[in-house]
Design an enzyme around this catalytic site. Structure first.
Site, PDB file in Angstrom:
ATOM      1  N   SER A 180       7.467  -3.977   0.429  1.00 36.39           N
ATOM      2  CA  SER A 180       6.075  -4.310   0.109  1.00 36.39           C
ATOM      3  C   SER A 180       5.920  -5.318  -1.022  1.00 36.39           C
ATOM      4  O   SER A 180       4.793  -5.738  -1.297  1.00 36.39           O
ATOM      5  CB  SER A 180       5.296  -3.036  -0.237  1.00 36.39           C
ATOM      6  OG  SER A 180       4.970  -2.328   0.936  1.00 36.39           O
ATOM      7  N   LYS A 191       3.929  -8.453  -0.286  1.00 40.13           N
ATOM      8  CA  LYS A 191       2.484  -8.592  -0.478  1.00 40.13           C
ATOM      9  C   LYS A 191       2.142  -9.505  -1.658  1.00 40.13           C
ATOM     10  O   LYS A 191       1.001  -9.966  -1.764  1.00 40.13           O
ATOM     11  CB  LYS A 191       1.846  -7.219  -0.668  1.00 40.13           C
ATOM     12  CG  LYS A 191       1.979  -6.313   0.561  1.00 40.13           C
ATOM     13  CD  LYS A 191       1.329  -4.961   0.318  1.00 40.13           C
ATOM     14  CE  LYS A 191       1.370  -4.084   1.560  1.00 40.13           C
ATOM     15  NZ  LYS A 191       2.668  -3.465   1.802  1.00 40.13           N
ATOM     16  N   SER A 204      -0.922  -0.317  -1.693  1.00 35.25           N
ATOM     17  CA  SER A 204       0.115  -0.980  -0.889  1.00 35.25           C
ATOM     18  C   SER A 204      -0.203  -0.822   0.585  1.00 35.25           C
ATOM     19  O   SER A 204       0.674  -0.530   1.413  1.00 35.25           O
ATOM     20  CB  SER A 204       1.509  -0.417  -1.195  1.00 35.25           C
ATOM     21  OG  SER A 204       2.508  -1.297  -0.717  1.00 35.25           O
TER      22      SER A 204
END
Length: 518
Positions: A112, A115, A172
């Site tokens: 993640s 991102k 997230s």
């Protein structure tokens, strides 16, 4: 004889006693063997030089390298993650100087932390004026279908870009990351991924390739601690006004409170961002930042086994970075080499029994520790997290949605198109003449869609079954057809001799040649 026998027995007894006494004498100290305990393996990069090592769980048996086909013996000692300890780096944001690094160019799965590129492109679009903070982000069907962690909004939900970025960074949320990416690339995930990779190349992230906007497991997606540090530095340099998006401790939708996975926030002095990440293949990742006395550092840790070790290592290398004299460092992050190796996959350990057991042991030890996560640089948060409210709706309108809409009704269902209204029916005279205003019959041999069909040649006392109904003395005539562009004129059933009105399956018909095949 007796006397000699007694003497011999006395001598033998004396010799035996002397021998026993010799056996009772302790060996010299230098010859005495002492069991020396084997020290536990120390993970490179786990603690900075000169700092005491944090308490470690019992050593794990070594897991084979990715190229090996058989498991190593259970008694083989191991480092934290089978031959691949966590990679890390600390960089000064203002100068780009590397304060410390360990295997920072290894290719790893970013999870993640991907991102960060998604939000970077959103901030660039804000700066360029192509979007605004109240621009609508629509949760598409593809976005709604993403795997957790996610907000779970149904397809057609509409969010302000402002709130969407907060959901993506704090929760997230994979569904929101996909929705942001699609909204910035005209509803196209592939188009947004192309933009991500082009931007990575422009920034010099040579070990990075993206395949989706959220970091969910997918072949071909990889990065490195070095490259993620480059990205984090660019975010801090280019968008200082938006630094507050990265240190939000929690968000709430009015019903639930969702805390930030970055446990440095509120616990490490000066911590102010940035993003966590985790999948089995990557281990536990953290891109963190901290500011003290006007000086900001960025740290990246990839591949730790659990959040406790990840936060402990991040705090240790950040603290060491603040204590490092910047004048003693000359190498910048963009001068680090490009990795020639393959992407390191540690899923067998992280999501296997050994990795889970090690994390469980770490959590058990945490209950008896005086220091948070076993780190002298982390303190327990003694207050509730600062929480920001988010939700649906409130966005401006665009060509896809009206302003203020929270969810698009019947999203994705096509609106039926009405058929054209056919013209009014026109009766055809029984004598074959055209009605008023209609086209005259065509000459023999000429085809015309407006030519009326001739009346059936039927005796008056035997009306045609196609255009008459007889019941006693009542006879009703019906029009033979209508003039309509939607109609296709066919043969008269009662005017062509030999026309077979039986069903197609009635009887045996000669087989006809067929064209094409299965």
């Amino acid at each position: 004889m007796v006397r000699s026998s007694l003497f011999e027995r006395f001598c033998c007894g004396a010799v035996a006693a002397l021998f026993a006494a010799c056996l009772a004498i302790p060996a010299p100290a230098a010859a005495k063997q002492v069991a020396v305990p084997t020290p536990k393996p120390v993970i490179a990069g786990e603690t900075p030089a000169g700092e005491p090592a944090a308490p470690q769980p019992p050593a794990e048996p070594e897991t084979p390298a990715a190229s090996e086909t058989e498991a190593a013996p259970e008694e083989t000692p191991a480092a934290e993650v089978a031959n691949h300890p966590a990679s890390s780096i600390v960089v000064d944001v203002a100068t780009g100087k590397v304060l410390s690094e360990h295997n920072a160019t290894e290719r790893r799965y970013p999870a993640s932390t991907t991102k960060l590129m998604t939000v970077y492109l959103a901030l660039k679009a804000l700066r360029e004026g192509t979007v605004s903070l109240d621009s609508p982000v629509i949760v598409t069907r593809l976005a709604a279908a993403q795997a957790p962690a996610k907000m779970g909004y149904p397809a057609g939900s509409v969010i302000r870009l402002d709130n969407a970025m907060k959901m993506m960074l704090v929760k997230s949320a994979n569904d929101i990351a996909m929705a942001i990416g699609q909204s910035l690339a005209h509803e196209s995930e592939e188009g947004f991924v192309d933009i991500m990779n082009a931007e990575a190349a422009r920034l010099g992230m040579k070990d990075t390739h993206f395949v989706n906007p959220n970091g969910l497991p997918q072949d071909g997606q990889h990065s490195s601690a070095k490259d993620l540090a480059i990205l984090a530095i660019q975010i801090r340099r280019e968008f200082p006004a938006f630094s507050g998006y990265f240190d939000i401790e929690a968000i709430t939708n009015g019903k639930y409170v969702m805390k930030n996975g970055n446990k440095l926030l509120g616990r490490f002095e000066g911590a102010d961002g940035m993003k966590t990440g985790y999948i089995c293949a990557s281990g536990f990742n953290l891109v963190s930042s901290a500011t003290r006395d006007g000086r900001t550092l960025v740290a990246v840790v990839l591949g730790a086994n659990g959040t406790i070790k990840r936060e402990r290592l991040s705090a240790a290398i950040l603290q060491a970075g603040f204590e490092t004299d910047l004048a003693t460092k000359t190498q910048t992050v963009d001068q680090l080499p490009t990795s020639p190796g393959e992407v390191i996959d540690i899923s067998d350990y992280i999501c296997g029994a050994k990795g889970r057991s090690a994390r469980a042991a770490e959590r058990g030890e945490e209950k008896d520790r005086d220091e948070k996560f076993g780190s002298p640089y982390l303190t327990e948060m003694q207050r509730p997290p600062v929480t920001v409210k988010v939700g649906l709706g409130g966005a401006a309108g665009n060509e896809l949605v009206d302003a203020g809409v929270s969810i698009i009704a019947n999203y994705g269902i096509p609106i039926p198109t009405p058929r054209p209204t056919p013209p009014a029916p026109e009766s055809i005279a029984t004598d074959g003449s055209a009605p008023d205003g209609a086209a005259t019959p065509a000459e023999p041999g000429e085809a015309s869609v407006d030519t009326p069909l001739p009346a059936a040649e039927t005796p008056p006392d035997k009306p045609s079954a196609a255009n008459a109904y007889t019941s006693g003395t009542l006879r009703s005539s019906f029009p033979l057809g209508v003039h309509s562009p939607m109609a296709k004129r066919g043969p008269r059933l009662d005017a062509e001799p030999g026309f077979d009105l039986r069903a197609a399956g009635f009887g045996r018909q000669p087989a006809a040649a067929e064209e094409g095949g299965d």
